[in-house]
Design an enzyme around this catalytic site. Structure first.
Site, short mmCIF file in Angstrom:
data_model
loop_
_atom_site.label_atom_id
_atom_site.label_comp_id
_atom_site.label_asym_id
_atom_site.label_seq_id
_atom_site.Cartn_x
_atom_site.Cartn_y
_atom_site.Cartn_z
N GLY A 207 2.12 -25.64 -3.89
CA GLY A 207 2.85 -24.38 -4.01
C GLY A 207 4.19 -24.50 -3.30
N SER A 209 7.39 -23.85 -0.77
CA SER A 209 7.49 -23.66 0.67
C SER A 209 7.45 -22.14 0.91
CB SER A 209 8.81 -24.25 1.17
OG SER A 209 8.94 -24.05 2.54
N SER A 211 4.76 -20.32 0.36
CA SER A 211 3.75 -19.67 -0.51
C SER A 211 2.48 -19.34 0.27
CB SER A 211 3.42 -20.57 -1.70
OG SER A 211 2.92 -21.81 -1.24
N SER A 214 0.14 -23.52 4.44
CA SER A 214 -0.25 -23.86 5.81
C SER A 214 -1.08 -22.74 6.43
CB SER A 214 0.98 -24.12 6.68
OG SER A 214 1.70 -25.17 6.13
N SER A 281 3.99 -30.76 -3.10
CA SER A 281 3.65 -31.62 -4.25
C SER A 281 4.20 -31.02 -5.55
CB SER A 281 2.15 -31.90 -4.34
OG SER A 281 1.36 -30.79 -4.03
S1 ADX Z 1 6.64 -32.58 -0.82
O1 ADX Z 1 7.58 -32.00 -1.78
O2 ADX Z 1 6.87 -33.98 -0.58
O3 ADX Z 1 5.25 -32.28 -1.17
P1 ADX Z 1 6.05 -31.68 1.83
O4 ADX Z 1 4.99 -30.68 1.59
O5 ADX Z 1 5.64 -33.04 2.30
O6 ADX Z 1 6.98 -31.79 0.53
O7 ADX Z 1 7.09 -31.13 2.90
C1 ADX Z 1 7.60 -29.86 2.73
C2 ADX Z 1 8.04 -29.28 4.06
O8 ADX Z 1 9.16 -29.98 4.53
C3 ADX Z 1 8.44 -27.85 3.88
O9 ADX Z 1 7.41 -26.98 4.25
C4 ADX Z 1 9.63 -27.68 4.82
O10 ADX Z 1 9.17 -27.25 6.09
C5 ADX Z 1 10.17 -29.08 4.99
N1 ADX Z 1 11.39 -29.40 4.22
C6 ADX Z 1 12.52 -29.92 4.75
N2 ADX Z 1 13.42 -30.19 3.79
C7 ADX Z 1 12.86 -29.83 2.62
C8 ADX Z 1 13.31 -29.87 1.25
N3 ADX Z 1 14.50 -30.37 0.92
N4 ADX Z 1 12.48 -29.41 0.27
C9 ADX Z 1 11.26 -28.93 0.61
N5 ADX Z 1 10.79 -28.87 1.87
C10 ADX Z 1 11.57 -29.32 2.88
#
Ligand code: ADX
Length: 384
Positions: A207, A209, A211, A214, A281
């Site tokens: 979902g 960020s 959503s 956590s 993801s």
């Molecule tokens: S994922 O896209 O690779 O699945 P993941 O869940 O590990 O991302 O990390 C997301 C977290 O990193 C977010 O909750 C936020 O706190 C932080 N973050 C920092 N920069 C970004 C970005 N450019 N896009 C999304 N999340 C970011």
């Protein structure tokens, strides 16, 4: 049966049958040097130049590689020029991206140059028109060498060196190590499940960020832990400061982030733990790979809240920064989020309270991971 993999398409398919011209009964196997026809279990589009390989040992997929070439052309080979390369039966257009060095065949001295004259040996980087299956010469000479064609003339030959280049196979599913044998540790998943009172499994939260991934992961973990369950959360922000500290937010890095987490989550599940993964993801293909790694352990939970809701919540103030451009490639703003079309469960946090959401998940855990063990306990206790 053997798996086949056709690079470029890169599909794994099964051999349904083998045909040979001098046999009344179709042969069950074929070995190197034999000329046979094969029928595949599904229809795929196969072009001239495609290679079939064992699924566990496919060729390297790349559109760029270094080669040591011997130049025979009447005109010099020039940086930026395009040639046709013939690699086994494949013909592919290639550009000379860089001439790294020219080696004097008389005294073996190496010099920098922008052209290679007739009779010279050189180390050259080629860029191919498309991603192609090939090999390092030292590991497979048949698909590790090529001839260079200009117009209709053969004007050189080369051997491939892949040191320093990345395999571009989607999913990086190539196993690099050879001669590895899986060890069976003789504790079955059922034994672990009976000991824990629940099966191991993965709840894969996806979902945007903000959503609520956590928040729900934390609450759910607490509720399950209080019941005495083996439970653990893998969270994006935490994993990115350890195991995945070398990764950023490009599509490729997110892919690798999710690949590693998919593998780690599977190990946890095999150990009998209910593992909750909390990662944006955002890409379907990455989630698909995590599902493939987790197999029947994998359960996707779409933690659903629309972008407006997440922006309004903005618990870490990141949306604000993304909108002003302070953070690049931010999911939902400057990077995509591909909604899942195959979740096992959807938790709509825009309409449900935290408590309602966690109750929904607790019910799912009970149905999915606890009830099957209750049935097993009944059988073990002699109920049937
Ligand atoms: S994922 O896209 O690779 O699945 P993941 O869940 O590990 O991302 O990390 C997301 C977290 O990193 C977010 O909750 C936020 O706190 C932080 N973050 C920092 N920069 C970004 C970005 N450019 N896009 C999304 N999340 C970011």
């Amino acid at each position: 049966m053997m798996n086949c993999c056709f690079p470029r398409g890169g599909r794994a398919v099964k051999v349904a049958g083998i045909e040979s011209w001098n046999c009344d009964v179709p042969p069950k196997s074929a070995s190197a040097g034999q000329s046979v026809g094969i029928t595949l279990s599904e229809q795929i589009f196969v072009e001239r130049g495609f290679i079939a390989s064992h699924a566990e040992n496919p060729p390297f997929l790349t559109n760029i590689f270094r080669a040591r070439i011997f130049w025979l052309g009447h005109r010099p080979l020039l940086q930026g020029n395009k040639y046709k390369l013939k690699i086994a039966t494949l013909e592919v257009s290639a550009e000379v991206k860089e001439i790294e060095q020219v080696i004097d065949t008389g005294d073996l001295t190496r010099t920098q140059a922008t052209s290679v004259e007739r009779g010279a040996v050189a180390e050259v980087v080629f860029r191919l028109r498309g991603v192609t299956g090939l090999d390092e010469f030292s590991s497979n000479p048949n698909t590790g060498r090529f001839v260079i064609i200009e117009g209709y003339d053969v004007c050189g030959g080369g051997i491939i060196d892949l040191q320093g280049f990345q395999d571009q196979r989607v999913g990086g599913d190539r196993v690099k190590s050879k001669n590895i044998t899986a060890v069976d540790f003789h504790i079955s998943p059922d034994q672990r499940a009976l000991a824990n009172g629940h099966q191991g499994g993965i709840l894969w939260f996806t979902g945007l960020s903000g959503s609520g991934k956590s928040t729900l992961a934390t609450e759910l973990q607490q509720r399950l832990f209080a019941k005495g369950y083996q439970v653990y959360v893998l969270d994006g922000d935490n994993i990115r400061s350890g195991l995945n500290k070398d990764l950023g937010f490009s599509a490729a890095d997110r892919g690798e982030n999710i690949r590693r987490v998919g593998e780690v989550a599977t190990l946890f599940a095999q150990a009998g733990v209910i593992v909750i993964t909390s990662f944006i993801s955002p890409y379907r293909k990455d989630r698909k790979r995590a599902r493939a790694a987790g197999g029947e352990y994998f359960n996707m939970v779409y933690v659903k809240a629309d972008l407006k809701t997440c922006e309004a919540r903005d618990p870490k103030g990141l949306y604000k920064k993304a909108i002003t451009g302070e953070i690049a490639e931010f999911t939902g703003i400057s990077a995509p989020y591909e909604e899942p079309d195959d979740p096992e469960i959807v938790v709509d946090t825009a309409t449900l309270s935290i408590d309602e959401s966690v109750t929904l998940l607790m019910d799912y855990v009970h149905k999915q991971f606890v009830e099957p063990v209750k049935a097993m306990e009944y059988v073990v206790a002699g109920g049937i």
